[in-house]
Motif scaffolding. Structure first.
Motif, short mmCIF file in Angstrom:
data_model
loop_
_atom_site.label_atom_id
_atom_site.label_comp_id
_atom_site.label_asym_id
_atom_site.label_seq_id
_atom_site.Cartn_x
_atom_site.Cartn_y
_atom_site.Cartn_z
N VAL A 298 79.41 58.90 70.80
CA VAL A 298 78.97 58.19 69.60
C VAL A 298 80.15 57.45 69.03
O VAL A 298 79.89 56.13 68.51
CB VAL A 298 78.69 59.20 68.48
CG1 VAL A 298 78.29 58.53 67.03
CG2 VAL A 298 77.14 59.87 68.85
N LYS A 299 81.36 57.59 69.05
CA LYS A 299 82.35 56.89 68.60
C LYS A 299 82.41 55.83 69.40
O LYS A 299 82.74 54.45 68.94
CB LYS A 299 83.75 57.86 68.75
CG LYS A 299 85.05 56.85 68.39
CD LYS A 299 86.26 58.01 68.51
CE LYS A 299 87.44 57.15 67.96
NZ LYS A 299 88.74 58.30 68.01
N ALA B 31 80.05 54.18 71.14
CA ALA B 31 78.83 53.48 70.81
C ALA B 31 79.19 52.82 69.68
O ALA B 31 78.75 51.35 69.49
CB ALA B 31 77.83 54.20 70.69
N VAL B 32 79.60 53.24 68.55
CA VAL B 32 80.06 52.50 67.42
C VAL B 32 80.90 51.33 67.70
O VAL B 32 80.84 50.46 66.99
CB VAL B 32 80.48 53.47 66.21
CG1 VAL B 32 81.14 52.75 65.20
CG2 VAL B 32 79.63 54.55 66.00
N LYS B 33 82.12 51.60 68.57
CA LYS B 33 82.93 50.72 68.99
C LYS B 33 82.52 49.28 69.65
O LYS B 33 82.68 48.07 69.36
CB LYS B 33 84.07 51.30 69.70
CG LYS B 33 85.03 50.33 70.08
CD LYS B 33 86.05 49.85 68.95
CE LYS B 33 87.37 49.25 69.38
NZ LYS B 33 87.33 48.16 70.29
N LEU B 34 81.38 49.75 70.55
CA LEU B 34 80.65 48.61 71.16
C LEU B 34 79.85 47.80 70.20
O LEU B 34 79.88 46.81 70.41
CB LEU B 34 79.72 49.40 72.11
CG LEU B 34 79.04 48.34 73.08
CD1 LEU B 34 78.60 48.98 74.41
CD2 LEU B 34 77.47 47.85 72.53
N ILE B 35 79.39 48.50 69.17
CA ILE B 35 78.41 47.66 68.34
C ILE B 35 79.34 46.72 67.43
O ILE B 35 78.96 45.78 67.11
CB ILE B 35 77.57 48.55 67.46
CG1 ILE B 35 76.40 49.32 68.14
CG2 ILE B 35 77.03 47.87 66.05
CD1 ILE B 35 75.77 50.59 67.68
N GLN B 36 80.70 47.30 66.94
CA GLN B 36 81.57 46.76 66.18
C GLN B 36 81.91 45.39 66.86
O GLN B 36 82.17 44.30 66.42
CB GLN B 36 82.55 47.63 65.65
CG GLN B 36 82.07 48.63 64.64
CD GLN B 36 83.40 49.60 64.26
OE1 GLN B 36 84.08 49.95 65.25
NE2 GLN B 36 83.50 49.82 62.89
N ASP B 37 82.08 45.54 68.15
CA ASP B 37 82.82 44.48 68.88
C ASP B 37 81.68 43.37 69.29
O ASP B 37 82.20 42.37 69.96
CB ASP B 37 83.48 45.10 70.18
CG ASP B 37 84.75 46.09 69.72
OD1 ASP B 37 85.07 45.81 68.77
OD2 ASP B 37 85.23 46.66 70.75
N LEU B 38 80.52 43.90 69.19
CA LEU B 38 79.43 42.76 69.96
C LEU B 38 79.51 41.49 68.88
O LEU B 38 79.51 41.56 67.96
CB LEU B 38 78.13 43.44 69.72
CG LEU B 38 76.81 42.63 70.16
CD1 LEU B 38 77.22 42.48 71.59
CD2 LEU B 38 75.69 43.27 69.88
N ASP B 39 79.60 40.36 69.63
CA ASP B 39 79.74 39.15 69.03
C ASP B 39 78.32 38.47 68.99
O ASP B 39 77.70 38.11 69.71
CB ASP B 39 80.29 38.39 70.00
CG ASP B 39 80.22 36.43 69.54
OD1 ASP B 39 79.84 36.46 68.42
OD2 ASP B 39 81.51 35.99 70.00
N VAL B 40 77.72 38.91 67.69
CA VAL B 40 76.31 38.61 67.60
C VAL B 40 75.96 37.03 67.67
O VAL B 40 74.92 36.79 67.96
CB VAL B 40 75.89 39.29 66.07
CG1 VAL B 40 74.54 38.80 65.77
CG2 VAL B 40 75.72 40.71 66.25
#
Length: 204
Positions: A160-161, A163-172
């Motif tokens: 989960v940690k 996954a959160v990092k991946l979402i935070q890093d995603l360039d929307v």
């Protein structure tokens, strides 16, 4: 076919090509997302239509609780059973949307910047509007979301940690622009394949 998995099992290989699922065209318009602030969270329940495993459900809920503390999150349910499962956990702590009318989901999703979902066509309708997706993989069907340029997270391999990092890093903004460009390219390809068929049928 809509993904490589479908392509591999199709009996006639000669004239088969992998293209994005037509769900990419669900919305007529797509708008570039310029920030990562408002996130739509959507999963199936463990009972009812298209249910997921209890392990997958628990992982998703744990992830959602982390994201709620970091972003402006709301939950979107596609079935009444999903709504019942989710509302019993989050209650009045977060907005939860559900409609029995499929057409309502364009209005429900339109103001989000990103979706985190287990639903293939939740990611599809969002992509059709220019909204990137992060998809939690639970079956081979999730291969389809590659055609929406969605990120895929395998809970068996990703904490989960992480996954959160991946979402935070995603360039929307970048991903949203890529999706809109892909939608335009795919539309041309579909039209190219279908035009001769429609001409033979006398429709154009």
């Amino acid at each position: 076919t809509r993904d490589q998995f479908s392509n591999d099992i199709f009996p006639f290989k000669k004239n088969v090509q992998v293209l994005s699922c037509p769900a990419l065209f669900a919305s007529k318009t797509a708008t570039k997302r310029t920030q990562k602030k408002k996130i739509a969270l959507s999963i199936q329940g463990v009972k009812g239509a298209q249910s997921i495993s209890e392990e997958m459900f628990n992982y998703s809920i744990e992830l959602f609780k982390e994201l709620v503390d970091l972003f402006d999150c709301e939950i979107v349910c596609h079935y009444k059973e999903d709504y019942n499962s989710i509302s019993s956990i989050f209650g009045s702590l977060i907005n939860i949307y559900y409609s029995s009318e499929p057409k309502d989901y364009f209005e429900i999703y339109k103001d989000f910047d990103l979706t985190v979902t287990t639903r293939v066509h939740g990611a599809g309708i969002c992509a059709s509007m220019g909204i990137p997706g992060v998809c939690l993989s639970h079956t081979a069907r999730m291969e389809t979301v590659k055609g929406f340029l969605s990120e895929i997270i395998n809970p068996k391999e990703t904490s989960v940690k992480e996954a959160v990092k991946l979402i935070q890093d995603l360039d929307v903004p970048k991903r949203s622009e890529e999706i809109i460009n892909l939608k335009s390219q795919m539309l041309q390809k579909y039209q190219g394949f279908l035009k001769p068929v429609f001409q033979d049928l006398g429709f154009c």
